[in-house]
Design a protein around this motif. Structure first.
Motif, PDB file in Angstrom:
ATOM      1  N   ALA A  90       0.822  -1.203   0.000  1.00  0.00           N
ATOM      2  CA  ALA A  90       0.000   0.000   0.000  1.00  0.00           C
ATOM      3  C   ALA A  90       0.858   1.257   0.000  1.00  0.00           C
ATOM      4  O   ALA A  90       0.540   2.248  -0.671  1.00  0.00           O
ATOM      5  N   ALA A  91       1.951   1.222   0.732  1.00  0.00           N
ATOM      6  CA  ALA A  91       2.825   2.397   0.848  1.00  0.00           C
ATOM      7  C   ALA A  91       3.439   2.795  -0.488  1.00  0.00           C
ATOM      8  O   ALA A  91       3.785   3.965  -0.691  1.00  0.00           O
ATOM      9  N   VAL A 100      -3.602  11.795   2.535  1.00  0.00           N
ATOM     10  CA  VAL A 100      -4.097  10.421   2.657  1.00  0.00           C
ATOM     11  C   VAL A 100      -4.986  10.306   3.889  1.00  0.00           C
ATOM     12  O   VAL A 100      -4.765  10.980   4.896  1.00  0.00           O
ATOM     13  N   ALA A 101      -5.977   9.453   3.792  1.00  0.00           N
ATOM     14  CA  ALA A 101      -6.854   9.162   4.924  1.00  0.00           C
ATOM     15  C   ALA A 101      -6.651   7.718   5.341  1.00  0.00           C
ATOM     16  O   ALA A 101      -6.582   6.820   4.497  1.00  0.00           O
ATOM     17  N   LEU A 102      -6.545   7.507   6.641  1.00  0.00           N
ATOM     18  CA  LEU A 102      -6.390   6.167   7.211  1.00  0.00           C
ATOM     19  C   LEU A 102      -7.463   5.992   8.280  1.00  0.00           C
ATOM     20  O   LEU A 102      -7.430   6.678   9.308  1.00  0.00           O
ATOM     21  N   ILE A 114       4.896   2.812   8.261  1.00  0.00           N
ATOM     22  CA  ILE A 114       5.731   2.939   7.067  1.00  0.00           C
ATOM     23  C   ILE A 114       5.654   4.361   6.509  1.00  0.00           C
ATOM     24  O   ILE A 114       6.662   4.930   6.072  1.00  0.00           O
ATOM     25  N   LEU A 115       4.480   4.962   6.559  1.00  0.00           N
ATOM     26  CA  LEU A 115       4.290   6.288   5.976  1.00  0.00           C
ATOM     27  C   LEU A 115       4.995   7.388   6.762  1.00  0.00           C
ATOM     28  O   LEU A 115       5.116   8.515   6.262  1.00  0.00           O
ATOM     29  N   THR A 116       5.454   7.096   7.968  1.00  0.00           N
ATOM     30  CA  THR A 116       6.238   8.103   8.694  1.00  0.00           C
ATOM     31  C   THR A 116       7.512   8.462   7.936  1.00  0.00           C
ATOM     32  O   THR A 116       8.107   9.509   8.196  1.00  0.00           O
ATOM     33  N   GLN A 117       7.920   7.609   6.998  1.00  0.00           N
ATOM     34  CA  GLN A 117       9.133   7.855   6.217  1.00  0.00           C
ATOM     35  C   GLN A 117       8.866   8.652   4.945  1.00  0.00           C
ATOM     36  O   GLN A 117       9.805   8.983   4.215  1.00  0.00           O
ATOM     37  N   VAL A 118       7.605   8.961   4.670  1.00  0.00           N
ATOM     38  CA  VAL A 118       7.252   9.713   3.459  1.00  0.00           C
ATOM     39  C   VAL A 118       7.062  11.177   3.844  1.00  0.00           C
ATOM     40  O   VAL A 118       6.186  11.498   4.654  1.00  0.00           O
ATOM     41  N   PRO A 119       7.847  12.089   3.275  1.00  0.00           N
ATOM     42  CA  PRO A 119       7.778  13.490   3.708  1.00  0.00           C
ATOM     43  C   PRO A 119       6.561  14.228   3.162  1.00  0.00           C
ATOM     44  O   PRO A 119       5.963  13.849   2.153  1.00  0.00           O
ATOM     45  N   ASP A 120       6.211  15.294   3.888  1.00  0.00           N
ATOM     46  CA  ASP A 120       5.207  16.272   3.428  1.00  0.00           C
ATOM     47  C   ASP A 120       3.822  15.671   3.206  1.00  0.00           C
ATOM     48  O   ASP A 120       3.076  16.127   2.340  1.00  0.00           O
ATOM     49  N   LEU A 121       3.465  14.677   3.983  1.00  0.00           N
ATOM     50  CA  LEU A 121       2.116  14.122   3.872  1.00  0.00           C
ATOM     51  C   LEU A 121       1.141  14.900   4.756  1.00  0.00           C
ATOM     52  O   LEU A 121       1.512  15.416   5.809  1.00  0.00           O
ATOM     53  N   THR A 122      -0.100  14.946   4.309  1.00  0.00           N
ATOM     54  CA  THR A 122      -1.198  15.345   5.182  1.00  0.00           C
ATOM     55  C   THR A 122      -1.999  14.084   5.455  1.00  0.00           C
ATOM     56  O   THR A 122      -2.479  13.430   4.524  1.00  0.00           O
ATOM     57  N   VAL A 123      -2.121  13.721   6.718  1.00  0.00           N
ATOM     58  CA  VAL A 123      -2.759  12.463   7.112  1.00  0.00           C
ATOM     59  C   VAL A 123      -4.037  12.769   7.887  1.00  0.00           C
ATOM     60  O   VAL A 123      -4.010  13.489   8.893  1.00  0.00           O
ATOM     61  N   VAL A 124      -5.149  12.227   7.413  1.00  0.00           N
ATOM     62  CA  VAL A 124      -6.437  12.361   8.090  1.00  0.00           C
ATOM     63  C   VAL A 124      -6.793  11.005   8.678  1.00  0.00           C
ATOM     64  O   VAL A 124      -6.773   9.987   7.970  1.00  0.00           O
ATOM     65  N   GLU A 136       5.038  10.033  17.595  1.00  0.00           N
ATOM     66  CA  GLU A 136       6.194   9.363  18.181  1.00  0.00           C
ATOM     67  C   GLU A 136       7.356   9.293  17.208  1.00  0.00           C
ATOM     68  O   GLU A 136       8.524   9.276  17.597  1.00  0.00           O
ATOM     69  N   GLY A 137       7.030   9.249  15.896  1.00  0.00           N
ATOM     70  CA  GLY A 137       8.083   9.176  14.898  1.00  0.00           C
ATOM     71  C   GLY A 137       8.813  10.485  14.694  1.00  0.00           C
ATOM     72  O   GLY A 137       9.841  10.538  14.004  1.00  0.00           O
ATOM     73  N   GLY A 138       8.302  11.573  15.297  1.00  0.00           N
ATOM     74  CA  GLY A 138       8.965  12.852  15.164  1.00  0.00           C
ATOM     75  C   GLY A 138       8.977  13.368  13.737  1.00  0.00           C
ATOM     76  O   GLY A 138       9.886  14.073  13.323  1.00  0.00           O
ATOM     77  N   THR A 139       7.962  13.008  12.964  1.00  0.00           N
ATOM     78  CA  THR A 139       7.937  13.377  11.554  1.00  0.00           C
ATOM     79  C   THR A 139       7.305  14.747  11.368  1.00  0.00           C
ATOM     80  O   THR A 139       6.689  15.303  12.280  1.00  0.00           O
ATOM     81  N   SER A 140       7.425  15.280  10.161  1.00  0.00           N
ATOM     82  CA  SER A 140       6.913  16.612   9.855  1.00  0.00           C
ATOM     83  C   SER A 140       5.551  16.571   9.163  1.00  0.00           C
ATOM     84  O   SER A 140       5.079  17.593   8.683  1.00  0.00           O
ATOM     85  N   GLN A 141       4.918  15.417   9.110  1.00  0.00           N
ATOM     86  CA  GLN A 141       3.611  15.323   8.458  1.00  0.00           C
ATOM     87  C   GLN A 141       2.559  16.138   9.218  1.00  0.00           C
ATOM     88  O   GLN A 141       2.638  16.294  10.450  1.00  0.00           O
ATOM     89  N   THR A 142       1.582  16.617   8.474  1.00  0.00           N
ATOM     90  CA  THR A 142       0.426  17.260   9.088  1.00  0.00           C
ATOM     91  C   THR A 142      -0.612  16.183   9.373  1.00  0.00           C
ATOM     92  O   THR A 142      -0.998  15.432   8.475  1.00  0.00           O
TER      93      THR A 142
END
Length: 267
Positions: A90-91, A100-102, A114-124, A136-142
């Protein structure tokens, strides 16, 4: 192969039930190298003892009815390897900068890691656990977390969740489900969760259902949508060939995690 004695078959069936939460007659017949009639007789004997509940085409653990809703921790241990395989496939459909919506679920939870490694995502999401993965992953996703009432499967559902989703539009929704069947379509045991999941579908330009093979033939109390609501269906190698062909009748693309060549895909 020497045919197992009834007590051996019963032990195998109960082991599978404890591991997967449900079993199918066709699958057991192949595994045990016996007829489907023999499996049905075994299920009948075990049902009389109270060890399981017979369903159409299989059996569940006691309490595993269409309205029973397993908790997140219970589901997390079921088919963990298959869920990881599905999540990795899926990733590959997610690119930096997408929205993306989950929805809440253990397979979508595996995808979130897995998606914590993909930059600049907006996650709903309507899952506090999935939101925490990104935190927890310290990522920059919204990350946009809906409000709502919490279910036993740790989903936020109800009017607040639906209102949030109706105000959004995302590139792709990855939808985990409780059950998938030709008759019931995509289902869940929870009425409010079904409504919230329908709002996920309406908010997405593309819908990808991610479900391990144990979900096939399972019917929850409430329908989320017909099979055709999905643009893509991702599962694992355990999904029977007959199920793949049936899904391909309704869904544009059916992909298997260990063999990501479309069974059917529209141009």
């Amino acid at each position: 192969m020497t045919e197992m004695l009834p007590p051996q078959r019963h032990s195998h069936i109960l082991e599978r039930l404890r591991r997967d939460g449900q079993v199918r007659v066709t699958t057991l017949a192949a595994e045990l190298a016996v007829s489907e009639m023999t499996v049905r007789r075994d299920l009948g004997n075990l049902a009389e003892r109270g060890d399981l509940v017979k369903t159409h085409g299989g059996a569940t653990l006691p309490g595993g009815t269409t309205s029973s809703e397993p908790g997140f921790a219970h589901n997390l241990g079921i088919a963990a390897t298959e869920k990881e395989q599905i999540a990795r496939l899926a990733a590959t459909r997610v690119q930096p900068g997408m929205s993306v919506a989950l929805n809440a679920g253990t397979t979508t939870h595996a995808l979130a890691r897995i998606l914590t490694q993909v930059p600049d995502l907006t996650v709903v999401t309507n899952s506090p656990r999935i939101a925490a993965v990104f935190d927890e992953g310290g990522t920059s996703q919204t990350v946009i977390l809906t409000g709502g009432i919490r279910t036993p499967s740790d989903a936020l559902v109800g009017p607040f969740a639906v209102a949030t989703l109706r105000a959004l539009r995302v590139d792709v929704c990855f939808l985990g489900v409780h059950g998938v069947s030709p008759e019931g379509g995509l289902t869940t045991p929870n009425m409010l969760e079904a409504e919230t999941n329908r709002a996920f579908l309406d908010a997405a330009a593309s819908v990808v259902v991610i479900a391990d093979h144990h979900k096939w033939g399972v019917t929850g109390l409430c329908q989320i949508a017909e099979l055709g609501a999905a643009d893509i269906f991702l599962s694992d190698a355990g999904l029977p060939e007959a199920a793949r062909l049936r899904l391909a009748e309704s869904i544009d693309s059916v992909l298997i995690a260990d063999n990501p060549t479309p069974l059917k895909e529209t141009p």
